[in-house]
Design a protein around this motif. Structure first.
Motif, PDB file in Angstrom:
ATOM      1  N   THR A   1     101.746 -72.018 -13.168  1.00  0.00           N
ATOM      2  CA  THR A   1     101.866 -71.461 -11.828  1.00  0.00           C
ATOM      3  C   THR A   1     101.016 -72.287 -10.878  1.00  0.00           C
ATOM      4  O   THR A   1     100.303 -73.193 -11.294  1.00  0.00           O
TER       5      THR A   1
ATOM      6  N   LYS B   1      98.904 -60.710  -2.360  1.00  0.00           N
ATOM      7  CA  LYS B   1      98.316 -61.957  -2.844  1.00  0.00           C
ATOM      8  C   LYS B   1      97.197 -62.383  -1.912  1.00  0.00           C
ATOM      9  O   LYS B   1      97.357 -62.383  -0.693  1.00  0.00           O
TER      10      LYS B   1
ATOM     11  N   GLY C   1     108.022 -66.669  -9.735  1.00  0.00           N
ATOM     12  CA  GLY C   1     107.079 -66.830 -10.841  1.00  0.00           C
ATOM     13  C   GLY C   1     106.127 -67.999 -10.705  1.00  0.00           C
ATOM     14  O   GLY C   1     105.445 -68.352 -11.655  1.00  0.00           O
TER      15      GLY C   1
ATOM     16  N   ASP D   1      98.719 -70.875  -8.953  1.00  0.00           N
ATOM     17  CA  ASP D   1      97.529 -70.072  -8.608  1.00  0.00           C
ATOM     18  C   ASP D   1      96.274 -70.931  -8.566  1.00  0.00           C
ATOM     19  O   ASP D   1      96.077 -71.748  -9.427  1.00  0.00           O
TER      20      ASP D   1
ATOM     21  N   THR E   1     101.213 -65.685  -9.363  1.00  0.00           N
ATOM     22  CA  THR E   1     101.100 -64.350  -9.939  1.00  0.00           C
ATOM     23  C   THR E   1     100.601 -63.395  -8.868  1.00  0.00           C
ATOM     24  O   THR E   1      99.549 -63.632  -8.278  1.00  0.00           O
TER      25      THR E   1
ATOM     26  N   ARG F   1     106.617 -60.341 -13.296  1.00  0.00           N
ATOM     27  CA  ARG F   1     105.317 -60.615 -13.914  1.00  0.00           C
ATOM     28  C   ARG F   1     105.446 -61.211 -15.308  1.00  0.00           C
ATOM     29  O   ARG F   1     104.701 -62.123 -15.663  1.00  0.00           O
ATOM     30  N   THR F   2     106.398 -60.694 -16.066  1.00  0.00           N
ATOM     31  CA  THR F   2     106.430 -61.078 -17.476  1.00  0.00           C
ATOM     32  C   THR F   2     107.596 -61.986 -17.858  1.00  0.00           C
ATOM     33  O   THR F   2     107.579 -62.593 -18.913  1.00  0.00           O
TER      34      THR F   2
END
Ligand SMILES: Nc1ncnc2c1ncn2[C@@H]1O[C@H](COP(=O)(O)OP(=O)(O)OP(=O)(O)O)[C@@H](O)[C@H]1O
Ligand SMILES: [Mg+2]
Lengths: 380, 308
Positions: free
Chosen positions: A378, B15, B55, A380, B58, B72-73
């Motif tokens: 990701t 977020k 995705g 992030d 997160t 999420r999964t």
């Protein structure tokens, strides 16, 4: 890191092909990959010039007999020595060698001829300035052989018996300043290791941070690519690069220095493979820590410097303080230099190589673990 | 429309980056087959939201599904069926158009690869540039290549992040024709944009600012919900009139549109009271008008700012 079980060979191959295409298009990097090893070896090659001739020599002639003269002639004939001074005694000679005016002092003692004729096997003393063992090494080995041939023409007829079994006199070499007399062959294994460490770590680290910088990573991560696919696909082209570099180094070294390959090439290839993999995993780890190419370069360099200094390549390992030795043991390069030296020069086999190989494997395992854990799927 | 199966159904998404809350309590439902416009000022959190949907980020909080997969999964499954066109050009500039498309195709296991790549290049007019390096394409062509790259694997949902930024009007129209074609084939499309004319081409729109969803619905619904009233005026020396009108209490906005001035207020009576003196001025011609989408957005933003 979940779902690594559906590792896709097709995706892995796609990444691999893309990396190869990009690598071959990046002319500068490609030129560097091949250019750096050749350039370094040639530079070291000239710096080393492992076989210099006509080295300045002083001779103390205590014995004016035929034998003394024959020895001096033989020395000059073998082309390594050029007698530039005839000092009166050891004190004057000492000064000359200390000032670097001569590299050798050959002392032929006063009673040399007499003792030789009596068959007492007298010695001539050779003092060598061994601060630069590379310069004096070959000359000294030639000197050591001198006792076999120098007096061949003098010891004929009734004197032939003196030449029969043992050499008629002894050459006692006294290496000054650097008693170990390390030889130049050390350079090639060390150079091979440092070049691989430097170029491969940097290139892998840059290859991944570049994707972030150019904004292509977001696109790549939006595809179903898995971390393991990305990592292997990106790393394997550099394994190829590493082997090309090793080939270039070995070939150039053979041509420039006549470095022998005594041991098994297959074992060498295996060790090289593991060492390359360790460096690539390290580069990959750096790339997951760095946020741009510049940082990745700096990290690689930060690792590269101690590697070069503590591996025993530039400075003798045994001469380092304990903490430095411990640190050095952690670096793959330290072990790699020993492995390559052992295989190339001593013909070491598996039994001798393994104790140096497993620390590299351990390093590889640890780095792969960190890299896979740190590599995010990701943004992030 | 509530019965239609949903391609995107998320709620409570949040977020933060550091201490900065970029998306807060965000919820949308996008029915399958719809073109959904996503609007909002710079830095409002559009890209961040889209990244959470596919995705790539997160969410700190919230839940939902994309094409029936949990965001999420089940990111891996979502990625397989979603085409995401990034705001910044994300293909390899040192590879040709064909190489890029073949690479992307392989990443999605597209088969048969080469005919399929040739086919999309023919269909979207990229065939002539097949062997040109992507880096040497003009901005508009890069966008087109990026769009083609994300439809290659025939996704069910397209997330397009400002696909027409910097594209000329003609190409923009072609772009939207492609988008409508895809939509006709049943593909759901979420597209972010700053262009009002593009918003009007969407079936539904959402307007987001400071990470909050402010407006959502069809264009008419959004305009209707705002409760705005607009009068349009034309005549001499409009800038002076504009300055005067802006000082009136009943007037929220006075903005020039070509040779006209749009005067907008949230209270019909107050607005009419404010413009009465000027309506009696013979030099000006007044007529009631529809508030534009832009008026609605700017008004919404302005009132929210006041409240803050
Ligand atoms: N990785 C990140 N780290 C820190 N802050 C971020 C990150 N990504 C986005 N932001 C911040 O989050 C906010 C929202 O960004 P986002 O890209 O979602 O906006 P946007 O609506 O797409 O804007 P634009 O219309 O300009 O594309 C911005 O203030 C941005 O600075
Ligand atoms: Mg954005």
């Amino acid at each position: 890191m979940k779902a690594n079980w559906d590792f896709s060979r097709a995706r892995f191959k796609a990444i691999l092909m893309k990396e190869f295409i990009q690598m071959l298009r990046d002319k500068l990097t490609f030129a560097m990959m091949v250019g750096i090893p050749i350039m370094q070896l040639i530079m070291f090659g000239y710096a080393i010039n492992s076989d210099p001739h006509a080295l300045p020599t002083a001779v103390i002639v205590g014995d004016t007999g035929t034998f003394g003269r024959s020895i001096v002639t033989a020395m000059e004939n073998c082309a390594y020595f050029r007698v530039v001074a005839w000092p009166d005694g050891p004190d004057q000679a000492e000064e000359m060698i200390a000032r670097g005016e001569v590299l050798f002092v050959v002392d032929i003692p006063p009673d040399f001829s007499r003792r030789l004729l009596r068959g007492e096997n007298p010695a001539i003393l050779v003092e060598a300035d061994a601060t630069d063992p590379v310069a004096t090494g070959n000359a000294l080995s030639a000197m050591a052989q001198l006792n076999l041939t120098a007096l061949q023409h003098d010891l004929i007829g009734p004197l032939q018996s003196l030449n029969a079994k043992e050499p008629p006199f002894e050459v006692r070499v006294h290496r000054r300043y650097n008693p170990e007399g390390k030889t130049d062959y050390n350079i090639v294994p060390g150079l091979m290791g440092t070049i691989l460490t430097m170029t491969l770590t940097m290139m892998t680290a840059a290859a991944i941070t570049r994707e972030f910088e150019r904004g292509t990573m977001e696109n790549l991560l939006a595809t179903p690519a898995l971390p393991l696919e990305v990592m292997t696909g990106k790393i394997i082209p550099f394994v190829f690069v590493g082997f090309v570099q090793v080939g270039v180094i070995l070939f150039t070294a053979a041509v420039l220095f006549q470095v022998p390959v005594v041991g098994s090439l297959a074992l060498l290839a295996l060790s090289v493979l593991i060492f390359i993999a360790a460096n690539l995993a390290l580069g990959f780890t750096f790339s997951t820590l760095a946020s741009n190419q510049m940082q990745a370069m700096q990290m690689s360099f930060l690792f590269f410097l101690p590697s070069m200094l503590l591996s025993g390549f530039l400075f003798p390992f045994r001469g380092m303080p304990e903490w430095a030795q411990t640190l050095g043991q952690l670096l793959p390069l330290t072990h790699f230099v020993r492995i390559v030296r052992g295989i190339l020069l001593k013909g070491n086999g598996w039994a001798e190589v393994w104790p140096q190989l497993w620390p590299i494997l351990l390093f590889l395992g640890a780095m792969t673990g960190i890299a896979l854990r740190r590599f995010r799927q990701t943004l992030d | 429309m509530n019965d239609a199966p949903l391609a995107i159904d998320v709620k409570g998404l949040a977020k933060s980056f550091g201490t900065k809350k970029v998306v807060d309590d965000f919820a949308i439902q996008v029915p399958k087959g719809m073109i959904f416009g996503f609007l909002g000022p710079n830095g409002s959190g559009k890209t961040t939201t889209i990244r959470m949907l596919c995705g790539l980020l997160t969410p700190d909080a919230g839940e939902g599904q994309c094409l029936g997969y949990d965001i999420r999964t089940q990111a891996q499954q979502i990625k397989r069926h979603v085409g995401y066109m990034t705001q910044r050009f994300g293909l390899y500039e040192d590879m040709t158009v064909r190489e890029n498309l073949e690479f992307i195709g392989r990443m999605y296991d597209v088969t048969p690869l080469k005919p399929r790549v040739q086919d999309v290049m023919d269909r979207f007019g990229l065939a002539e540039r097949a062997d040109q390096m992507a880096g040497t394409l003009s901005g508009g062509w890069k966008q087109r290549l990026a769009l083609v790259a994300c439809v290659l694997h025939e996704p069910q949902l397209l997330l397009l992040d400002e696909p027409t930024a910097g594209v000329d009007p003609n190409s923009r129209r072609e772009f939207w024709e492609m988008i409508h074609d895809l939509s006709a084939q049943g593909v759901t499309i979420l597209v972010s944009t700053h262009y009002m004319d593009e918003a009007e081409r969407c079936h539904r729109i959402a307007y987001i600012a400071w990470g909050h969803l402010l407006l959502e619905g069809t264009i008419d619904e959004v305009v209707g919900q705002s409760g705005l009233v607009t009068w349009s005026v034309s005549g001499p020396d409009l800038p002076a009139l504009q300055t005067k009108l802006r000082k009136e209490t009943g007037v929220q906005m006075a903005a020039a549109f070509g040779n006209e001035l749009h005067v907008t207020g949230s209270d019909k009576q107050a607005l009419e009271q404010a413009i009465t003196p000027h309506r009696n001025d013979q030099r000006y011609r007044w007529r009631p008008a529809e508030p534009s989408l832009e008026d609605v957005f700017i008004y919404t933003l302005a009132t929210l700012k006041d409240r803050k």
